[in-house]
Design an enzyme around this catalytic site. Structure first.
Site, PDB file in Angstrom:
ATOM      1  N   CYS A  12      -1.877   0.973 -12.829  1.00  0.00           N
ATOM      2  CA  CYS A  12      -0.673   1.451 -12.147  1.00  0.00           C
ATOM      3  C   CYS A  12       0.324   0.293 -12.105  1.00  0.00           C
ATOM      4  O   CYS A  12      -0.010  -0.849 -12.439  1.00  0.00           O
ATOM      5  CB  CYS A  12      -1.000   1.930 -10.735  1.00  0.00           C
ATOM      6  SG  CYS A  12      -1.540   0.606  -9.614  1.00  0.00           S
ATOM      7  N   HIS A  40     -10.107  -3.886  -8.878  1.00  0.00           N
ATOM      8  CA  HIS A  40     -11.462  -3.323  -8.828  1.00  0.00           C
ATOM      9  C   HIS A  40     -11.924  -3.000 -10.249  1.00  0.00           C
ATOM     10  O   HIS A  40     -12.135  -1.840 -10.609  1.00  0.00           O
ATOM     11  CB  HIS A  40     -11.484  -2.058  -7.968  1.00  0.00           C
ATOM     12  CG  HIS A  40     -11.335  -2.318  -6.512  1.00  0.00           C
ATOM     13  ND1 HIS A  40     -12.023  -3.306  -5.852  1.00  0.00           N
ATOM     14  CD2 HIS A  40     -10.563  -1.711  -5.569  1.00  0.00           C
ATOM     15  CE1 HIS A  40     -11.699  -3.299  -4.580  1.00  0.00           C
ATOM     16  NE2 HIS A  40     -10.809  -2.352  -4.379  1.00  0.00           N
ATOM     17  N   HIS A  75      -3.713  -5.285  -2.389  1.00  0.00           N
ATOM     18  CA  HIS A  75      -3.994  -4.622  -1.107  1.00  0.00           C
ATOM     19  C   HIS A  75      -3.248  -5.269   0.058  1.00  0.00           C
ATOM     20  O   HIS A  75      -3.071  -4.656   1.107  1.00  0.00           O
ATOM     21  CB  HIS A  75      -5.491  -4.686  -0.792  1.00  0.00           C
ATOM     22  CG  HIS A  75      -6.334  -3.921  -1.752  1.00  0.00           C
ATOM     23  ND1 HIS A  75      -7.346  -4.500  -2.481  1.00  0.00           N
ATOM     24  CD2 HIS A  75      -6.313  -2.616  -2.115  1.00  0.00           C
ATOM     25  CE1 HIS A  75      -7.918  -3.582  -3.246  1.00  0.00           C
ATOM     26  NE2 HIS A  75      -7.305  -2.435  -3.041  1.00  0.00           N
ATOM     27  N   CYS A  97       1.211  -4.984  -3.451  1.00  0.00           N
ATOM     28  CA  CYS A  97       1.930  -3.872  -4.073  1.00  0.00           C
ATOM     29  C   CYS A  97       3.128  -3.483  -3.207  1.00  0.00           C
ATOM     30  O   CYS A  97       2.988  -3.336  -1.983  1.00  0.00           O
ATOM     31  CB  CYS A  97       0.985  -2.684  -4.225  1.00  0.00           C
ATOM     32  SG  CYS A  97       1.791  -1.172  -4.792  1.00  0.00           S
ATOM     33  N   GLU A 127      -6.731  -2.633   2.534  1.00  0.00           N
ATOM     34  CA  GLU A 127      -5.362  -2.254   2.888  1.00  0.00           C
ATOM     35  C   GLU A 127      -5.234  -1.951   4.374  1.00  0.00           C
ATOM     36  O   GLU A 127      -4.249  -2.333   5.024  1.00  0.00           O
ATOM     37  CB  GLU A 127      -4.948  -1.036   2.060  1.00  0.00           C
ATOM     38  CG  GLU A 127      -3.524  -0.571   2.284  1.00  0.00           C
ATOM     39  CD  GLU A 127      -3.216   0.683   1.490  1.00  0.00           C
ATOM     40  OE1 GLU A 127      -2.745   1.663   2.089  1.00  0.00           O
ATOM     41  OE2 GLU A 127      -3.455   0.692   0.260  1.00  0.00           O
ATOM     42  N   THR A 157      -2.480   4.334   1.251  1.00  0.00           N
ATOM     43  CA  THR A 157      -1.774   4.725   0.028  1.00  0.00           C
ATOM     44  C   THR A 157      -2.667   5.344  -1.036  1.00  0.00           C
ATOM     45  O   THR A 157      -2.188   6.084  -1.896  1.00  0.00           O
ATOM     46  CB  THR A 157      -1.040   3.526  -0.593  1.00  0.00           C
ATOM     47  OG1 THR A 157      -1.989   2.527  -0.984  1.00  0.00           O
ATOM     48  CG2 THR A 157      -0.047   2.925   0.393  1.00  0.00           C
ATOM     49  N   SER A 216     -11.450   2.783  -4.578  1.00  0.00           N
ATOM     50  CA  SER A 216     -11.220   3.964  -3.736  1.00  0.00           C
ATOM     51  C   SER A 216     -10.556   5.094  -4.514  1.00  0.00           C
ATOM     52  O   SER A 216     -10.963   6.253  -4.418  1.00  0.00           O
ATOM     53  CB  SER A 216     -10.349   3.576  -2.536  1.00  0.00           C
ATOM     54  OG  SER A 216     -10.085   4.691  -1.716  1.00  0.00           O
ATOM     55  N   ASN A 217      -9.535   4.756  -5.313  1.00  0.00           N
ATOM     56  CA  ASN A 217      -8.818   5.825  -6.014  1.00  0.00           C
ATOM     57  C   ASN A 217      -9.653   6.433  -7.138  1.00  0.00           C
ATOM     58  O   ASN A 217      -9.540   7.615  -7.432  1.00  0.00           O
ATOM     59  CB  ASN A 217      -7.457   5.327  -6.523  1.00  0.00           C
ATOM     60  CG  ASN A 217      -7.572   4.317  -7.645  1.00  0.00           C
ATOM     61  OD1 ASN A 217      -7.670   4.671  -8.804  1.00  0.00           O
ATOM     62  ND2 ASN A 217      -7.543   3.034  -7.306  1.00  0.00           N
ATOM     63  N   SER A 258      -7.049   0.632 -11.726  1.00  0.00           N
ATOM     64  CA  SER A 258      -7.403  -0.743 -12.094  1.00  0.00           C
ATOM     65  C   SER A 258      -8.120  -0.809 -13.442  1.00  0.00           C
ATOM     66  O   SER A 258      -8.727  -1.822 -13.775  1.00  0.00           O
ATOM     67  CB  SER A 258      -8.298  -1.367 -11.017  1.00  0.00           C
ATOM     68  OG  SER A 258      -7.615  -1.495  -9.792  1.00  0.00           O
TER      69      SER A 258
END
Length: 278
Positions: A12, A40, A75, A97, A127, A157, A216-217, A258
């Site tokens: 991203c 990550h 983060h 970010c 975060e 986020t 996490s994402n 990531s």
């Protein structure tokens, strides 16, 4: 066997920015540390380590700090922690970010206006630990709480946009508030990937999600895809060899934020090799 690859894959913008700043620092300084893993992704972290970027765990200060640069990952960290680290290290490179930084600033500003801050998120996530440094009494939770007074609901986020909306609806239905503000702070990029993962998962027999085990994402994408089809999360392309492709005619592929795009190409090549061997 057909493969559908998501349009939005790879790093991203926040991760790309963090890596660019880190690589620039490598060219200028000999001693570099990152506060926790910069991304990550094991492959990326190992590659940076070979170039002299060492990973520090929380609360560990190296003996050569005065002659070293410290990179703050995307983060973010609390203002107090940043202030303390600035006293110790020769240079601080803050790659927080911009989207995450906006969450911190917005939460702090609205809290000063007299609102109680409620954040849909995981309290243990870096975060959220950083957010606590901006709003010490923020409520960070995955379960809709019973609230009263003036409230502002926000989100970590990297959370699911649909789960955030559900959290908001349930919080409103069981609370007795005098005033409420709702601010969608879910990253637009992760929300977009979430919708695309859902769309592809409905079309395929197997969904492969590439990303770190502690991302996490990436975990969120796997959870979403698994609602519609068989979904497998892998951290490295080598893990493709362990996947059972029996009766699989359609495969979908997406990535966490990531994960480098090169990993997608390698995964596709490995799948094609498996198919050709049959």
């Amino acid at each position: 066997m057909r493969i559908i690859v998501a349009e939005d894959i790879g790093f991203c913008s926040g991760v790309r920015r963090a890596l660019k700043m880190t690589l620039s620092e490598i060219n200028e300084n000999e001693k570099i540390y990152t506060l926790g893993e910069i991304v990550h992704n094991k492959t990326v972290v190992d590659s940076l380590r070979k170039r002299g970027v060492n990973v520090l765990q929380e609360n560990i200060i190296p003996e050569d700090a005065k002659n070293s640069s410290l990179i703050i990952r995307a983060h973010g960290i609390s203002r107090d922690q940043l202030f303390e680290l600035q006293k110790v290290f020769k240079k601080i490179v803050d790659t927080t970010c911009p989207i995450v930084h906006n969450l911190f600033q917005t939460a702090s500003r609205i809290h000063q206006e007299g609102y109680r801050i409620v954040v849909f998120g995981k309290e243990s996530h870096p975060e959220m630990s950083a957010l606590k440094g901006y709003v010490k009494d923020a409520t960070i939770t995955l379960k809709p709480p019973e609230l009263s007074g003036r409230i502002c609901i926000m989100s970590q986020t990297t959370m699911s946009i649909d789960e955030f909306y559900d959290f908001v609806v349930k919080s409103i239905s069981q609370s007795k508030f005098s005033e409420i503000r709702i601010i969608n702070t879910v990253c637009e990029i992760t929300a977009r990937r979430e919708k695309e993962a859902q769309k592809i998962a409905k079309q395929v027999d197997l969904m492969i999600i590439i990303g770190g085990k502690n991302s996490s994402n990436t975990s969120k994408l796997t959870k979403i895809a698994s609602k519609f089809t068989r979904a497998i999360q892998i951290e490295t392309p080598e893990e493709v060899d362990k996947i059972n492709f029996d009766k699989v005619e359609m495969i979908g592929i997406t990535t966490g934020t990531s994960t480098p795009e090169e990993d997608v190409k390698t995964v596709i090549d490995k799948i094609k090799c498996r198919r050709e061997r049959k």
